[in-house]
Design a protein around this motif. Structure first.
Motif, PDB file in Angstrom:
ATOM      1  N   SER A 188       0.818  -1.216  -0.088  1.00  0.00           N
ATOM      2  CA  SER A 188       0.004  -0.026   0.219  1.00  0.00           C
ATOM      3  C   SER A 188       0.990   1.177   0.026  1.00  0.00           C
ATOM      4  CB  SER A 188      -0.841  -0.058   1.207  1.00  0.00           C
ATOM      5  OG  SER A 188      -0.368   0.165   2.238  1.00  0.00           O
ATOM      6  N   LYS A 233      -3.153  -3.050  -2.980  1.00  0.00           N
ATOM      7  CA  LYS A 233      -3.363  -3.807  -3.746  1.00  0.00           C
ATOM      8  C   LYS A 233      -4.381  -4.831  -2.875  1.00  0.00           C
ATOM      9  CE  LYS A 233       0.381  -3.278  -7.015  1.00  0.00           C
ATOM     10  NZ  LYS A 233       1.558  -3.535  -7.417  1.00  0.00           N
ATOM     11  N   ASN A 234      -5.220  -5.377  -3.803  1.00  0.00           N
ATOM     12  CA  ASN A 234      -6.228  -6.235  -3.054  1.00  0.00           C
ATOM     13  C   ASN A 234      -5.423  -7.575  -2.820  1.00  0.00           C
ATOM     14  OD1 ASN A 234      -8.641  -4.710  -3.127  1.00  0.00           O
ATOM     15  ND2 ASN A 234      -8.815  -4.943  -5.132  1.00  0.00           N
ATOM     16  N   ARG A 240      -8.289 -13.632  -4.108  1.00  0.00           N
ATOM     17  CA  ARG A 240      -9.623 -14.364  -3.736  1.00  0.00           C
ATOM     18  C   ARG A 240      -9.130 -15.476  -4.294  1.00  0.00           C
ATOM     19  NH1 ARG A 240     -14.475 -10.839  -5.750  1.00  0.00           N
ATOM     20  NH2 ARG A 240     -12.976 -10.981  -7.562  1.00  0.00           N
ATOM     21  N   THR A 252      -7.806  -4.683  -9.887  1.00  0.00           N
ATOM     22  CA  THR A 252      -8.288  -3.719  -9.244  1.00  0.00           C
ATOM     23  C   THR A 252      -7.517  -3.125  -8.071  1.00  0.00           C
ATOM     24  OG1 THR A 252      -9.808  -4.988  -8.535  1.00  0.00           O
ATOM     25  CG2 THR A 252     -10.762  -3.524  -9.947  1.00  0.00           C
ATOM     26  N   LYS A 269      -7.655  -1.178  -4.604  1.00  0.00           N
ATOM     27  CA  LYS A 269      -8.347  -0.377  -3.534  1.00  0.00           C
ATOM     28  C   LYS A 269      -8.124   1.144  -3.276  1.00  0.00           C
ATOM     29  CE  LYS A 269     -10.395  -0.875   1.269  1.00  0.00           C
ATOM     30  NZ  LYS A 269     -11.169   0.333   1.286  1.00  0.00           N
ATOM     31  N   TRP A 286     -11.881  -2.745   4.634  1.00  0.00           N
ATOM     32  CA  TRP A 286     -12.091  -4.180   3.823  1.00  0.00           C
ATOM     33  C   TRP A 286     -12.424  -3.862   2.303  1.00  0.00           C
ATOM     34  CZ3 TRP A 286     -17.021  -7.642   3.798  1.00  0.00           C
ATOM     35  CH2 TRP A 286     -16.699  -8.872   3.296  1.00  0.00           C
ATOM     36  N   ASP A 287     -12.020  -4.827   1.599  1.00  0.00           N
ATOM     37  CA  ASP A 287     -12.193  -4.383   0.226  1.00  0.00           C
ATOM     38  C   ASP A 287     -13.612  -4.763  -0.086  1.00  0.00           C
ATOM     39  OD1 ASP A 287     -12.322  -7.190  -0.097  1.00  0.00           O
ATOM     40  OD2 ASP A 287     -10.114  -7.032  -1.160  1.00  0.00           O
ATOM     41  N   ARG A 308     -14.704  -7.921  -0.922  1.00  0.00           N
ATOM     42  CA  ARG A 308     -14.791  -8.651  -1.924  1.00  0.00           C
ATOM     43  C   ARG A 308     -14.503 -10.142  -1.781  1.00  0.00           C
ATOM     44  NH1 ARG A 308     -11.560  -7.800  -6.868  1.00  0.00           N
ATOM     45  NH2 ARG A 308      -9.899  -9.122  -5.536  1.00  0.00           N
ATOM     46  N   ASN A 309     -13.651  -9.954  -0.528  1.00  0.00           N
ATOM     47  CA  ASN A 309     -12.787 -11.482  -0.176  1.00  0.00           C
ATOM     48  C   ASN A 309     -13.153 -11.708   1.470  1.00  0.00           C
ATOM     49  OD1 ASN A 309     -10.958 -13.081  -0.190  1.00  0.00           O
ATOM     50  ND2 ASN A 309      -9.314 -11.785  -1.183  1.00  0.00           N
ATOM     51  N   THR A 345     -10.381 -12.042   3.679  1.00  0.00           N
ATOM     52  CA  THR A 345      -9.699 -10.943   4.330  1.00  0.00           C
ATOM     53  C   THR A 345     -11.234  -9.906   5.138  1.00  0.00           C
ATOM     54  OG1 THR A 345     -10.092  -9.710   2.542  1.00  0.00           O
ATOM     55  CG2 THR A 345      -7.745 -10.674   2.838  1.00  0.00           C
TER      56      THR A 345
END
Ligand code: M7G
Length: 331
Positions: free
Chosen positions: A24, A46-47, A50, A101, A103, A183-184, A186-187, A190
Motif C-alpha cells: 500500500s 493492492k487487493n 480471492r 483492481t 482499493k 475491507w475491500d 470482495r474477499n 480478509t
C-alpha cells in the motif's frame, strides 16, 4: 452531505508512507479543481487474492451460458519470463483487467491529525496508569479528537445503511455490525467488520465496567451468529478485539478472521474481547484500576505532554549513549 471529487484530478505533494508488506502507498496532496489548499490523503492498496480467482476449472454451480468468472489462468494472462534456472522459474504476470483492481481510500479534507496518523515515524510505548489517564490523556482526548460524525451517520442510518450486516436496536445493549473502511468487501478471507455500540457515552476500553457486561456479551454472541449466517465463518475462527488507544472515541469492536493478518493488527494496540469480558467478570472496575500500555507516534501532541512528564524520548538517548561507551569498558 458527501463531497464529490474526481480521483484522477489528485495532485501529489508528498508520499506519507510506502508499505511493501501491505502493498500500500499513502499520498498527501490536493484536489485543485475543488480547493488549492485543502489537504487530501489518498491510499492505494493492492487487493488480497480471492481463492476463487485461481480456479482452473469451471465451478459446478456456474451455468454453461454465463460468461466465465475471471481467473488468473485465463488465456488473457500475459506472461514475461524473468529467468528459468534448473527447477526454478520467475515470471512477471499481468492478469485480466478485472483482477488488477486496486482499493483506493480518500480522506478529504484531511486534518493535521489525519496526516500525522498516516505518516510513518518513531513510536513510543506509554504505560498509562489511571492517574496518567485522568491528568494527561483524558483532557487531551476531550479537547482534540477525530470527529465522530461518521459513527453517528451509521447509527442514525444516514450513511452506509445498505452495508449493515446486522443491527440490534436495544438502547443499552444494541450495536451495528458492518464492514470496516479497510475491507475491500470482495474477499471473505480478509473480512474486516466493526461492531459499533449504540450507547454514546463509552469512549474506550478505559470507560468499561461490569455494568457493560450484558452489552459486551450480546455483541460477542450476536456478531458471531450474524457472521456465521452471512459469511459462513466458524465463530471459533474469529478475532474480536478493541484498540487502545483507539483513533475514534466511541466504543467499537474490530472483527476479522484469525487466518488473516488484518491491516493494523498490532499486539501493543489490541485487547481481545474475551479477555476484556473476563477481566470485568473478575473485577468490576478493572479498567479504572489497570495500567494500560499504548503507543504514541512522533508528531502527536499527546507525546509532547507525556514527554514533559515522563521523558519518554530521553530514555532512548541515554540507552544509546551507554551502548556507545560499552566497548571501552572492556579495554
Ligand atoms: P480505531 O481503533 O478507532 O482506530 O478503529 P484505528 O484506525 O487506529 O484502527 C476505527 C476503525 O473504523 C478503523 O478500523 C477504521 O478503518 C474504521 N473506519 C474509519 N472510518 C472513518 C470509517 C467509516 O467512515 N466507515 C467505516 N465503515 N469504517 C470506518
Amino acid at each position: 452531505k458527501s463531497p464529490t471529487y474526481d480521483l484522477t484530478k489528485f495532485h501529489l505533494k508528498r508520499i506519507l508512507s510506502n508499505n511493501s508488506k501491505c502493498k500500500s502507498i499513502t499520498l498527501l496532496g490536493t484536489f485543485p479543481d475543488i480547493s488549492e489548499t485543502d489537504a487530501a490523503i489518498v491510499v492505494f492498496e493492492k487487493n488480497a487474492y480471492r481463492e476463487s480467482d485461481v480456479a482452473t476449472e469451471v465451478p459446478a454451480d456456474q451455468d454453461a451460458d454465463s460468461s466465465p468468472k475471471p481467473s488468473y489462468f485465463s488465456t488473457d494472462l500475459q506472461v514475461r519470463t524473468d529467468f528459468i534456472n534448473n527447477i526454478y522459474a520467475s515470471f512477471q504476470c499481468v492478469p485480466t483487467q478485472e483482477l488488477c483492481t486496486v482499493k483506493g481510500t480518500v480522506i478529504y479534507p484531511a486534518t493535521e491529525k489525519h496526516i500525522e496518523k498516516y505518516s510513518i515515524c518513531q513510536k513510543y510505548i506509554i504505560n498509562e496508569t489511571p492517574d496518567l489517564y485522568e491528568s494527561i490523556t483524558l483532557p487531551y482526548i476531550t479537547s482534540s479528537q477525530f470527529s465522530l460524525d461518521w459513527v453517528y451517520n451509521i447509527l442514525e442510518h444516514k450513511q452506509e445503511t445498505e452495508r449493515i450486516v446486522f443491527e440490534d436496536k436495544h438502547p443499552e445493549n444494541g450495536f451495528v455490525l458492518l464492514p470496516d473502511l479497510k475491507w475491500d468487501g470482495r474477499n471473505v478471507e480478509t473480512l474486516y467488520l466493526l461492531g459499533i455500540v449504540r450507547k454514546r457515552d463509552i469512549k474506550s476500553l478505559r470507560d468499561l465496567n461490569a455494568s457493560h457486561l450484558p452489552l459486551l456479551r450480546n455483541l460477542r454472541e450476536s456478531a458471531k451468529q450474524a457472521i456465521l449466517e452471512r459469511y459462513g465463518l466458524n465463530p471459533n475462527q474469529l478475532r474480536m478485539y478493541f484498540h487502545y488507544q483507539p483513533s475514534f472515541y466511541h466504543l467499537h469492536v474490530h472483527i476479522n478472521p484469525l487466518r488473516n493478518d488484518a491491516p493494523g493488527i498490532w499486539c501493543e494496540k489490541s485487547h481481545m474481547l474475551d479477555t476484556v469480558i473476563n477481566n470485568l467478570e473478575l473485577m468490576p472496575d478493572y479498567y479504572q484500576r489497570a495500567s494500560l500500555p499504548f503507543v504514541l507516534y512522533e508528531g502527536n501532541k499527546l507525546l509532547e505532554l507525556y514527554d514533559k512528564q515522563l521523558e519518554v524520548r530521553q530514555v532512548v538517548a541515554q540507552e544509546l549513549s551507554e551502548a556507545d561507551e560499552a566497548p571501552e569498558a572492556f579495554t
